[in-house]
Design an enzyme around this catalytic site. Structure first.
Site, PDB file in Angstrom:
ATOM      1  N   ARG A 106       0.856  -1.191   0.000  1.00 38.47           N
ATOM      2  CA  ARG A 106       0.000   0.000   0.000  1.00 38.47           C
ATOM      3  C   ARG A 106       0.893   1.242   0.000  1.00 38.47           C
ATOM      4  O   ARG A 106       1.833   1.323   0.784  1.00 38.47           O
ATOM      5  CB  ARG A 106      -0.859  -0.021   1.257  1.00 38.47           C
ATOM      6  N   ARG A 175      -1.497   6.830   9.929  1.00 35.30           N
ATOM      7  CA  ARG A 175      -1.636   6.336   8.554  1.00 35.30           C
ATOM      8  C   ARG A 175      -1.781   7.479   7.552  1.00 35.30           C
ATOM      9  O   ARG A 175      -1.889   8.636   7.930  1.00 35.30           O
ATOM     10  CB  ARG A 175      -2.874   5.431   8.482  1.00 35.30           C
ATOM     11  N   LYS A 239      -2.759   1.440  15.127  1.00 40.63           N
ATOM     12  CA  LYS A 239      -2.871   2.410  14.043  1.00 40.63           C
ATOM     13  C   LYS A 239      -3.552   3.686  14.540  1.00 40.63           C
ATOM     14  O   LYS A 239      -4.355   3.647  15.484  1.00 40.63           O
ATOM     15  CB  LYS A 239      -3.644   1.819  12.876  1.00 40.63           C
ATOM     16  N   LYS A 241      -5.498   7.208  12.840  1.00 40.89           N
ATOM     17  CA  LYS A 241      -5.968   7.738  11.554  1.00 40.89           C
ATOM     18  C   LYS A 241      -6.381   9.209  11.652  1.00 40.89           C
ATOM     19  O   LYS A 241      -7.111   9.590  12.557  1.00 40.89           O
ATOM     20  CB  LYS A 241      -7.121   6.881  11.042  1.00 40.89           C
ATOM     21  N   CYS A 462     -15.203  -3.344   0.637  1.00 36.95           N
ATOM     22  CA  CYS A 462     -13.775  -3.554   0.904  1.00 36.95           C
ATOM     23  C   CYS A 462     -13.247  -4.649  -0.012  1.00 36.95           C
ATOM     24  O   CYS A 462     -14.008  -5.301  -0.724  1.00 36.95           O
ATOM     25  CB  CYS A 462     -13.569  -3.936   2.357  1.00 36.95           C
ATOM     26  N   CYS A 468      -7.610 -10.730   1.196  1.00 38.33           N
ATOM     27  CA  CYS A 468      -7.586 -10.344   2.605  1.00 38.33           C
ATOM     28  C   CYS A 468      -7.635 -11.577   3.514  1.00 38.33           C
ATOM     29  O   CYS A 468      -8.594 -12.353   3.464  1.00 38.33           O
ATOM     30  CB  CYS A 468      -8.753  -9.411   2.926  1.00 38.33           C
ATOM     31  N   CYS A 507     -15.791  -8.785   6.638  1.00 38.09           N
ATOM     32  CA  CYS A 507     -15.690  -9.131   8.068  1.00 38.09           C
ATOM     33  C   CYS A 507     -16.056  -7.877   8.863  1.00 38.09           C
ATOM     34  O   CYS A 507     -16.257  -6.815   8.281  1.00 38.09           O
ATOM     35  CB  CYS A 507     -14.267  -9.632   8.391  1.00 38.09           C
ATOM     36  N   CYS A 511     -13.518  -1.955   7.054  1.00 40.32           N
ATOM     37  CA  CYS A 511     -12.632  -1.213   6.149  1.00 40.32           C
ATOM     38  C   CYS A 511     -13.364  -0.319   5.153  1.00 40.32           C
ATOM     39  O   CYS A 511     -12.778   0.611   4.619  1.00 40.32           O
ATOM     40  CB  CYS A 511     -11.718  -2.182   5.415  1.00 40.32           C
TER      41      CYS A 511
HETATM   42 FE1  SRM Z   1      -8.609  -2.060   6.789  1.00 37.81          FE
HETATM   43  C1  SRM Z   1      -7.103  -4.652   8.271  1.00 37.81           C
HETATM   44  C2  SRM Z   1      -7.905  -3.338   3.787  1.00 37.81           C
HETATM   45  C3  SRM Z   1      -9.476   0.879   5.405  1.00 37.81           C
HETATM   46  C4  SRM Z   1     -10.196  -1.132   9.692  1.00 37.81           C
HETATM   47  N1  SRM Z   1      -7.609  -3.690   6.158  1.00 37.81           N
HETATM   48  C5  SRM Z   1      -7.004  -4.632   6.938  1.00 37.81           C
HETATM   49  C6  SRM Z   1      -6.175  -5.611   6.138  1.00 37.81           C
HETATM   50  C7  SRM Z   1      -4.792  -5.061   6.037  1.00 37.81           C
HETATM   51  C8  SRM Z   1      -6.223  -7.081   6.587  1.00 37.81           C
HETATM   52  C9  SRM Z   1      -5.128  -7.567   7.485  1.00 37.81           C
HETATM   53  O1  SRM Z   1      -4.863  -6.955   8.530  1.00 37.81           O
HETATM   54  O2  SRM Z   1      -4.563  -8.604   7.154  1.00 37.81           O
HETATM   55  C10 SRM Z   1      -6.926  -5.479   4.773  1.00 37.81           C
HETATM   56  C11 SRM Z   1      -6.118  -5.798   3.516  1.00 37.81           C
HETATM   57  C12 SRM Z   1      -7.020  -6.369   2.448  1.00 37.81           C
HETATM   58  C13 SRM Z   1      -6.397  -6.479   1.118  1.00 37.81           C
HETATM   59  O3  SRM Z   1      -6.294  -7.615   0.599  1.00 37.81           O
HETATM   60  O4  SRM Z   1      -6.022  -5.476   0.533  1.00 37.81           O
HETATM   61  C14 SRM Z   1      -7.495  -4.084   4.905  1.00 37.81           C
HETATM   62  N2  SRM Z   1      -8.569  -1.337   4.964  1.00 37.81           N
HETATM   63  C15 SRM Z   1      -8.340  -2.057   3.836  1.00 37.81           C
HETATM   64  C16 SRM Z   1      -8.657  -1.259   2.590  1.00 37.81           C
HETATM   65  C17 SRM Z   1      -7.731  -1.560   1.420  1.00 37.81           C
HETATM   66  C18 SRM Z   1     -10.119  -1.509   2.215  1.00 37.81           C
HETATM   67  C19 SRM Z   1     -10.535  -1.025   0.856  1.00 37.81           C
HETATM   68  O5  SRM Z   1     -11.244  -1.808   0.231  1.00 37.81           O
HETATM   69  O6  SRM Z   1     -10.201   0.060   0.430  1.00 37.81           O
HETATM   70  C20 SRM Z   1      -8.550   0.162   3.172  1.00 37.81           C
HETATM   71  C21 SRM Z   1      -7.171   0.716   3.067  1.00 37.81           C
HETATM   72  C22 SRM Z   1      -7.119   2.118   3.564  1.00 37.81           C
HETATM   73  C23 SRM Z   1      -5.798   2.780   3.414  1.00 37.81           C
HETATM   74  O7  SRM Z   1      -5.508   3.186   2.309  1.00 37.81           O
HETATM   75  O8  SRM Z   1      -5.085   2.905   4.401  1.00 37.81           O
HETATM   76  C24 SRM Z   1      -8.885  -0.083   4.625  1.00 37.81           C
HETATM   77  N3  SRM Z   1      -9.555  -0.392   7.470  1.00 37.81           N
HETATM   78  C25 SRM Z   1      -9.910   0.661   6.699  1.00 37.81           C
HETATM   79  C26 SRM Z   1     -10.845   1.494   7.401  1.00 37.81           C
HETATM   80  C27 SRM Z   1     -11.512   2.741   6.856  1.00 37.81           C
HETATM   81  C28 SRM Z   1     -10.738   3.991   7.173  1.00 37.81           C
HETATM   82  O9  SRM Z   1      -9.653   3.947   7.738  1.00 37.81           O
HETATM   83  O10 SRM Z   1     -11.234   5.059   6.841  1.00 37.81           O
HETATM   84  C29 SRM Z   1     -11.051   0.908   8.628  1.00 37.81           C
HETATM   85  C30 SRM Z   1     -12.059   1.384   9.712  1.00 37.81           C
HETATM   86  C31 SRM Z   1     -11.611   2.584  10.446  1.00 37.81           C
HETATM   87  C32 SRM Z   1     -10.824   2.216  11.660  1.00 37.81           C
HETATM   88  O11 SRM Z   1      -9.628   1.964  11.519  1.00 37.81           O
HETATM   89  O12 SRM Z   1     -11.415   2.145  12.725  1.00 37.81           O
HETATM   90  C33 SRM Z   1     -10.238  -0.285   8.672  1.00 37.81           C
HETATM   91  N4  SRM Z   1      -8.592  -2.771   8.719  1.00 37.81           N
HETATM   92  C34 SRM Z   1      -9.363  -2.307   9.746  1.00 37.81           C
HETATM   93  C35 SRM Z   1      -9.207  -3.159  10.874  1.00 37.81           C
HETATM   94  C36 SRM Z   1      -9.905  -2.991  12.257  1.00 37.81           C
HETATM   95  C37 SRM Z   1      -9.132  -2.066  13.129  1.00 37.81           C
HETATM   96  C38 SRM Z   1      -9.691  -2.011  14.523  1.00 37.81           C
HETATM   97  O13 SRM Z   1      -9.605  -0.981  15.138  1.00 37.81           O
HETATM   98  O14 SRM Z   1     -10.191  -2.999  15.021  1.00 37.81           O
HETATM   99  C39 SRM Z   1      -8.316  -4.185  10.490  1.00 37.81           C
HETATM  100  C40 SRM Z   1      -7.813  -5.364  11.340  1.00 37.81           C
HETATM  101  C41 SRM Z   1      -6.666  -4.969  12.213  1.00 37.81           C
HETATM  102  O15 SRM Z   1      -6.089  -3.905  12.097  1.00 37.81           O
HETATM  103  O16 SRM Z   1      -6.331  -5.793  13.054  1.00 37.81           O
HETATM  104  C42 SRM Z   1      -7.958  -3.907   9.128  1.00 37.81           C
HETATM  105 FE1  SF4 Z   2     -10.482  -7.587   5.034  1.00 38.69          FE
HETATM  106 FE2  SF4 Z   2     -12.374  -7.321   6.836  1.00 38.69          FE
HETATM  107 FE3  SF4 Z   2     -11.034  -5.194   6.000  1.00 38.69          FE
HETATM  108 FE4  SF4 Z   2     -12.726  -6.350   4.388  1.00 38.69          FE
HETATM  109  S1  SF4 Z   2     -13.245  -5.366   6.336  1.00 38.69           S
HETATM  110  S2  SF4 Z   2     -10.638  -5.723   3.848  1.00 38.69           S
HETATM  111  S3  SF4 Z   2     -12.553  -8.460   4.919  1.00 38.69           S
HETATM  112  S4  SF4 Z   2     -10.185  -6.846   7.129  1.00 38.69           S
END
Ligand code: SRM
Ligand code: SF4
Length: 597
Positions: A106, A175, A239, A241, A462, A468, A507, A511
């Protein structure tokens, strides 16, 4: 004993400091504890030589395509996730082969602003190493999937050629900083974007490990205390944000950010920001103590107070965030555990002045303004609709090739939106026909609102399967098909033109920020989702789960009933999310952040 770190900040005394927080802050799970009492990740960070680990040697291990567990975690700080292709995981297991490991990388792109030259490089790297595609994310940046471990350095070098990197795109740091992209307010935008860029440069981690691992640049001296003046050896608890919104658009979903800034302007000139803290989406189905939370508006700062505010807010989370239980380590939990007043008091104590009362602002939507718009600077901007952000050629719609041709012609700047779309921005009026012709030639519709329901145009999914590792169900690959089915219902009820937000994730991690969509689906198992309804249209109220672990039949049945009732009984101008709450389809909705009401 893990050392505490110091925050460097400019003195910014505007008003007398308020009395220090009167309540003693509980430090039982924070940075001041000995390492052995903290989560294992804390020791890993502490002992990693400022994120270097043994990544360099791991990258040349010939026995496996993977990296070891610690390096896997450390590589996240450099923007990289190890993944395996979930579509073939079972088959490989049956054949007693190791999973087919690939990597996701990324990039960091504050505010989503991408020059034509950068777009061309991303496109080239996606074609060469990333399976002929790349993906735009919900935080305005880009990702490559399917990278081979041996390609990682090449990709990093390629990004460096155009001034890009993967720093802080992942990991326990601040981030990619988001910045709203309302194309009609170009001048104000530019000012806000400049601040977002400054904020990004300010909060970025400084370690030389990135240059050493990816470019072979050995530091002149061993890395020491001065390497990370703000973060120290243990970085953030999780993280963090940050985002900047430009009303009336809440495209960045300010209430979902750990730290948000709402631009306050006077006659188009940026004056300052309302400060919003404590948003977050992530929850887990099996952990009731985890939950999505909307950020709170705690006050107003002038533009020149931005940097100290970043230090103060992040410093509070760095020092008091939970370092024992990672699932509880986000800022939202620190705030709820210790109290909003206590945290705000601590922020003000560190700032040396009290925040001014928040100024009034009004949001109208969290979606993108699609199609062509003329900015207040006279330039033209075309926001394309990119379903789930995937840049790829599919059949007649040769999106990747077409956007490459636009970039090649040097006709615009690319702006990635928080809804995974792209704006071809800053087009000279006389160049607009050229852009339109290139898009048409490649089957790309530059009038995206034609022929698509307003629901589809307000949708987000997502990545989920197959890359993922946390996905329990499909999202990106399934939502378009589900929307087609819902579109049948919309047509029946005469709602095709009514904007309704819908978001799907594979899940509960959130995201695609599902918990602030009027309709949301979060994956539980293949083909099974939790169905949520009733969030505010511009992201100001959380939705509620109305059905748990259900399949398509039930989802469509519930939606048909709600949409039918909405078409029949809604009040003038009433949004779908508000209607389902009023009509009782959703019980016990939490209060929203209707600051503008
Ligand atoms: Fe996310 C984890 C994809 C925005 C909350 N996110 C992941 C991972 C890296 C899975 C992993 O940990 O193994 C995913 C990779 C999937 C893949 O194959 O690419 C993933 N997140 C994404 C993206 C690519 C979704 C998308 O379809 O665009 C977004 C990338 C954003 C970026 O450019 O940085 C993405 N993730 C978000 C958001 C939205 C936001 O930030 O505005 C959230 C919710 C906001 C927040 O953080 O509260 C988000 N991602 C998570 C979480 C839950 C965090 C938590 O507090 O519990 C995880 C899991 C973790 O971190 O353990 C996670
Ligand atoms: Fe993966 Fe869950 Fe984030 Fe979707 S919401 S990209 S399934 S970690």
């Amino acid at each position: 004993m893990a050392p505490t770190t110091k925050t460097t900040r400019k003195p910014a005394a505007k008003k007398p400091a308020p009395p220090a927080a009167t309540v003693e802050i509980d430090r039982s799970r924070d940075l001041s504890r000995p390492l052995e009492e903290l989560a294992p990740e804390e020791r890993m960070k502490f002992e990693s030589d400022y994120l270097a680990g043994s990544i360099t040697t791991d990258l040349i291990d010939e026995i496996t395509l993977a990296v070891d567990e610690n390096n896997n975690k450390l590589m996240k700080f450099h923007g990289i996730y190890q993944q395996d292709d979930r579509d073939i995981r079972d088959e490989r297991r049956r054949q007693k082969l190791e999973p087919f490991f690939t990597f996701m990388l990324r990039g960091r792109m504050p505010g989503g602003v991408c020059t034509a030259e950068q777009w061309l490089k991303i496109d080239e790297l996606g074609r060469t190493y990333g399976n002929d595609q790349f993906r735009l994310t919900t935080r305005q940046t880009f990702q490559f999937h399917y990278l081979n471990r041996n390609a990682l350095r090449e990709v990093m070098l390629g990004l460096r050629d155009v001034g890009l990197d993967g720093k802080a795109a992942c990991g326990d740091v601040a981030r990619t900083v988001m910045s709203g992209v309302h194309p009609g307010l170009t001048k104000l935008h530019k000012q806000v974007y400049e601040q977002a860029q400054l904020a990004s440069d300010h909060v970025i981690h400084k370690t030389s490990a990135y240059e050493e691992i990816w470019f072979g640049e050995k530091p002149e001296q061993p890395r020491g205390e001065s390497e990370e003046p703000f973060y120290g050896k243990q970085y953030m608890p999780r993280k963090f944000k940050i985002g900047f919104a430009v009303p009336p658009s809440n495209d960045i979903d300010i209430y979902s950010q750990d730290l948000g800034f709402v631009a306050i302007a006077n006659r188009g000139k940026l004056k300052g920001f309302n400060v919003v803290i404590g948003g977050g989406m992530g929850r887990a189905d099996n952990a009731p103590a985890t939950y999505p939370r909307l950020g709170d508006v705690i006050g107003y700062i002038d533009v020149d107070q931005l940097q100290p505010t970043l230090d103060a807010v992040m410093g509070v989370q760095r020092d008091f965030g939970d370092r024992v239980t990672r699932a509880h380590a986000r800022f939202k939990y620190t705030i709820d555990d210790k109290g909003l007043d206590v945290i705000t008091g601590e922020i003000e104590r560190r700032l040396g002045f009290a925040l001014a009362p928040a100024k009034t602002f009004a949001f109208t939507s969290n979606g993108d303004d699609l199609g062509w718009t003329t900015g207040d600077d006279g330039l033209e901007h075309c926001t394309l609709f990119i379903e789930s952000g995937r840049i790829i050629d599919r059949g007649e719609r040769r999106l990747m090739t077409g956007l490459r041709a636009v970039a090649d012609a040097g006709l615009c700047v690319f702006r990635l939106t928080p809804n995974q779309s792209v704006i071809l921005s800053d087009v000279l009026p006389e160049d607009r026909p050229k852009v339109e012709a290139i898009l048409a030639e490649h089957g790309i519709d530059n009038a995206p609102t034609k022929g698509r329901s307003a629901l589809r145009l307000n949708s987000m999914a997502c990545v989920a399967m197959p890359t993922c590792g946390l996905a329990m169900a499909e999202a990106e690959r399934y939502l378009p098909e589900l929307i087609t089915k819902i579109e049948g219902q919309l047509e029946k009820h005469g709602l095709t033109e009514d904007p309704i937000t819908i978001r799907m994730t594979g899940c509960p991690n959130g995201c695609a920020r599902p918990y602030i969509a009027e309709i949301a689906l979060t994956g539980r198992a293949p083909g099974k989702y939790n169905l949520y309804l009733g969030a505010g249209f511009h992201g100001q109220r959380l939705n509620k789960m109305v059905r748990e672990n259900v399949g398509e039949d039930v989802i469509l049945e519930v939606l048909d009933e709600c949409l039918g009732a909405y078409a029949k009984d809604r009040k003038d101008g009433e949004r779908f999310g508000d209607f389902v709450v009023r009509a009782g389809f959703v019980a016990e909705v939490t209060a929203g952040r209707n600051f503008n009401d």
